[in-house]
Design a protein around this motif. Structure first.
Motif, PDB file in Angstrom:
ATOM      1  N   GLY A   1       0.772  -1.233   0.000  1.00  0.00           N
ATOM      2  CA  GLY A   1       0.000   0.000   0.000  1.00  0.00           C
ATOM      3  C   GLY A   1       0.802   1.281   0.000  1.00  0.00           C
ATOM      4  O   GLY A   1       0.234   2.367  -0.062  1.00  0.00           O
ATOM      5  N   ALA A   2       2.127   1.198   0.054  1.00  0.00           N
ATOM      6  CA  ALA A   2       2.949   2.418   0.074  1.00  0.00           C
ATOM      7  C   ALA A   2       2.843   3.153  -1.257  1.00  0.00           C
ATOM      8  O   ALA A   2       2.848   2.536  -2.321  1.00  0.00           O
ATOM      9  CB  ALA A   2       4.404   2.077   0.363  1.00  0.00           C
ATOM     10  N   SER A   3       2.782   4.472  -1.175  1.00  0.00           N
ATOM     11  CA  SER A   3       2.694   5.273  -2.390  1.00  0.00           C
ATOM     12  C   SER A   3       3.759   6.364  -2.459  1.00  0.00           C
ATOM     13  O   SER A   3       3.837   7.078  -3.457  1.00  0.00           O
ATOM     14  CB  SER A   3       1.311   5.914  -2.499  1.00  0.00           C
ATOM     15  OG  SER A   3       1.086   6.782  -1.401  1.00  0.00           O
ATOM     16  N   ALA A   4       4.583   6.496  -1.425  1.00  0.00           N
ATOM     17  CA  ALA A   4       5.549   7.594  -1.402  1.00  0.00           C
ATOM     18  C   ALA A   4       6.991   7.160  -1.163  1.00  0.00           C
ATOM     19  O   ALA A   4       7.903   7.931  -1.436  1.00  0.00           O
ATOM     20  CB  ALA A   4       5.159   8.612  -0.330  1.00  0.00           C
ATOM     21  N   PHE A   5       7.238   5.941  -0.650  1.00  0.00           N
ATOM     22  CA  PHE A   5       8.600   5.506  -0.392  1.00  0.00           C
ATOM     23  C   PHE A   5       8.662   3.981  -0.369  1.00  0.00           C
ATOM     24  O   PHE A   5       7.636   3.311  -0.304  1.00  0.00           O
ATOM     25  CB  PHE A   5       9.141   6.080   0.928  1.00  0.00           C
ATOM     26  CG  PHE A   5       8.556   5.436   2.157  1.00  0.00           C
ATOM     27  CD1 PHE A   5       9.205   4.379   2.793  1.00  0.00           C
ATOM     28  CD2 PHE A   5       7.359   5.885   2.694  1.00  0.00           C
ATOM     29  CE1 PHE A   5       8.655   3.790   3.919  1.00  0.00           C
ATOM     30  CE2 PHE A   5       6.808   5.304   3.817  1.00  0.00           C
ATOM     31  CZ  PHE A   5       7.456   4.248   4.437  1.00  0.00           C
ATOM     32  N   ILE A   6       9.897   3.457  -0.448  1.00  0.00           N
ATOM     33  CA  ILE A   6      10.137   2.024  -0.272  1.00  0.00           C
ATOM     34  C   ILE A   6      11.300   1.863   0.703  1.00  0.00           C
ATOM     35  O   ILE A   6      12.121   2.771   0.860  1.00  0.00           O
ATOM     36  CB  ILE A   6      10.442   1.302  -1.600  1.00  0.00           C
ATOM     37  CG1 ILE A   6      11.665   1.888  -2.304  1.00  0.00           C
ATOM     38  CG2 ILE A   6       9.217   1.328  -2.511  1.00  0.00           C
ATOM     39  CD1 ILE A   6      12.082   1.117  -3.566  1.00  0.00           C
ATOM     40  N   ASN A   7      11.338   0.703   1.362  1.00  0.00           N
ATOM     41  CA  ASN A   7      12.474   0.418   2.226  1.00  0.00           C
ATOM     42  C   ASN A   7      12.741  -1.073   2.266  1.00  0.00           C
ATOM     43  O   ASN A   7      11.973  -1.879   1.740  1.00  0.00           O
ATOM     44  CB  ASN A   7      12.323   1.022   3.625  1.00  0.00           C
ATOM     45  CG  ASN A   7      11.257   0.370   4.460  1.00  0.00           C
ATOM     46  OD1 ASN A   7      10.747  -0.696   4.165  1.00  0.00           O
ATOM     47  ND2 ASN A   7      10.895   1.020   5.554  1.00  0.00           N
ATOM     48  N   GLY A   8      13.847  -1.438   2.870  1.00  0.00           N
ATOM     49  CA  GLY A   8      14.224  -2.835   2.976  1.00  0.00           C
ATOM     50  C   GLY A   8      15.511  -2.972   3.759  1.00  0.00           C
ATOM     51  O   GLY A   8      16.083  -1.986   4.233  1.00  0.00           O
ATOM     52  N   ILE A   9      15.952  -4.215   3.881  1.00  0.00           N
ATOM     53  CA  ILE A   9      17.177  -4.534   4.612  1.00  0.00           C
ATOM     54  C   ILE A   9      18.129  -5.243   3.657  1.00  0.00           C
ATOM     55  O   ILE A   9      17.724  -6.163   2.939  1.00  0.00           O
ATOM     56  CB  ILE A   9      16.874  -5.445   5.817  1.00  0.00           C
ATOM     57  CG1 ILE A   9      15.994  -4.693   6.825  1.00  0.00           C
ATOM     58  CG2 ILE A   9      18.164  -5.931   6.468  1.00  0.00           C
ATOM     59  CD1 ILE A   9      15.462  -5.567   7.941  1.00  0.00           C
ATOM     60  N   THR A  10      19.371  -4.798   3.646  1.00  0.00           N
ATOM     61  CA  THR A  10      20.405  -5.492   2.875  1.00  0.00           C
ATOM     62  C   THR A  10      21.458  -5.999   3.828  1.00  0.00           C
ATOM     63  O   THR A  10      21.939  -5.261   4.696  1.00  0.00           O
ATOM     64  CB  THR A  10      21.025  -4.572   1.802  1.00  0.00           C
ATOM     65  OG1 THR A  10      20.006  -4.195   0.876  1.00  0.00           O
ATOM     66  CG2 THR A  10      22.140  -5.274   1.044  1.00  0.00           C
ATOM     67  N   SER A  11      21.789  -7.285   3.664  1.00  0.00           N
ATOM     68  CA  SER A  11      22.828  -7.943   4.467  1.00  0.00           C
ATOM     69  C   SER A  11      24.070  -8.107   3.610  1.00  0.00           C
ATOM     70  O   SER A  11      23.984  -8.449   2.426  1.00  0.00           O
ATOM     71  CB  SER A  11      22.343  -9.320   4.933  1.00  0.00           C
ATOM     72  OG  SER A  11      21.204  -9.185   5.737  1.00  0.00           O
ATOM     73  N   PHE A  12      25.216  -7.858   4.213  1.00  0.00           N
ATOM     74  CA  PHE A  12      26.511  -7.966   3.550  1.00  0.00           C
ATOM     75  C   PHE A  12      27.312  -9.039   4.262  1.00  0.00           C
ATOM     76  O   PHE A  12      27.531  -8.940   5.472  1.00  0.00           O
ATOM     77  CB  PHE A  12      27.295  -6.657   3.666  1.00  0.00           C
ATOM     78  CG  PHE A  12      26.683  -5.472   2.969  1.00  0.00           C
ATOM     79  CD1 PHE A  12      27.331  -4.898   1.892  1.00  0.00           C
ATOM     80  CD2 PHE A  12      25.481  -4.913   3.396  1.00  0.00           C
ATOM     81  CE1 PHE A  12      26.789  -3.788   1.249  1.00  0.00           C
ATOM     82  CE2 PHE A  12      24.938  -3.819   2.757  1.00  0.00           C
ATOM     83  CZ  PHE A  12      25.594  -3.251   1.678  1.00  0.00           C
ATOM     84  N   GLY A  13      27.767 -10.039   3.546  1.00  0.00           N
ATOM     85  CA  GLY A  13      28.641 -11.037   4.134  1.00  0.00           C
ATOM     86  C   GLY A  13      29.981 -10.425   4.497  1.00  0.00           C
ATOM     87  O   GLY A  13      30.278  -9.271   4.136  1.00  0.00           O
ATOM     88  N   PRO A  14      30.834 -11.164   5.209  1.00  0.00           N
ATOM     89  CA  PRO A  14      32.156 -10.650   5.572  1.00  0.00           C
ATOM     90  C   PRO A  14      32.920 -10.140   4.343  1.00  0.00           C
ATOM     91  O   PRO A  14      32.969 -10.805   3.310  1.00  0.00           O
ATOM     92  CB  PRO A  14      32.848 -11.865   6.200  1.00  0.00           C
ATOM     93  CG  PRO A  14      31.711 -12.673   6.753  1.00  0.00           C
ATOM     94  CD  PRO A  14      30.605 -12.505   5.753  1.00  0.00           C
ATOM     95  N   GLY A  15      33.468  -8.941   4.467  1.00  0.00           N
ATOM     96  CA  GLY A  15      34.289  -8.352   3.412  1.00  0.00           C
ATOM     97  C   GLY A  15      33.538  -7.896   2.171  1.00  0.00           C
ATOM     98  O   GLY A  15      34.158  -7.477   1.200  1.00  0.00           O
TER      99      GLY A  15
END
Length: 141
Positions: free
Chosen positions: A38-52
């Protein structure tokens, strides 16, 4: 339900119940808020980075805010090492600024929460100029 508009409802998203999308090179993303809820103005999320892990320099067509949730990170801006981040440090980046995040640890994961100020946010890779909608990256298999 929020207000009197029957079509709009509050949503709780649990990252552990949502699909993760491999971005390659040791990074994976879990999209959270977006048009599908239902969002109409923004998006978000989570990004995971492995070691290095580091992602390539890129820019967006809108403002971006990133919070380091866990780990030891570096924010590089315009090709230069710029700001070392601690958990809960929060950035604001203007549109069209070339940047990237790097996990400085070779043994521990790093995780960020990102927010783009448009639902049609794009990512343009600095080196190649290739542009994709952020949401399209989440539909790749």
């Amino acid at each position: 339900m929020i207000g009197t508009n029957e079509s709009r409802k509050a949503v709780v998203l649990r990252p552990s119940d949502l699909p993760r999308h491999d971005r390659g090179g040791g990074a994976s993303t879990t999209p959270l808020v977006g048009p599908s809820c239902g969002a109409s103005a923004f998006i978000n999320g989570i990004t995971s980075f492995g070691p290095g892990t580091e992602i390539p320099f890129h820019s967006h067509n809108c403002e971006e805010s990133v919070m380091l949730l866990e780990g030891d990170a570096m924010l590089d801006i315009e090709g230069q090492e710029s700001l070392r981040l601690q958990p809960l440090d929060t950035t604001w980046l203007p549109p069209n600024l070339s940047h990237r995040f790097r996990n400085l640890s070779n043994t521990q994961a790093m995780k960020i929460l990102w927010i783009y100020a448009r639902i049609d946010a794009t990512r343009t890779l600095t080196e190649s100029g290739q542009t994709n909608f952020v949401s399209a990256e989440h539909n790749k298999k």
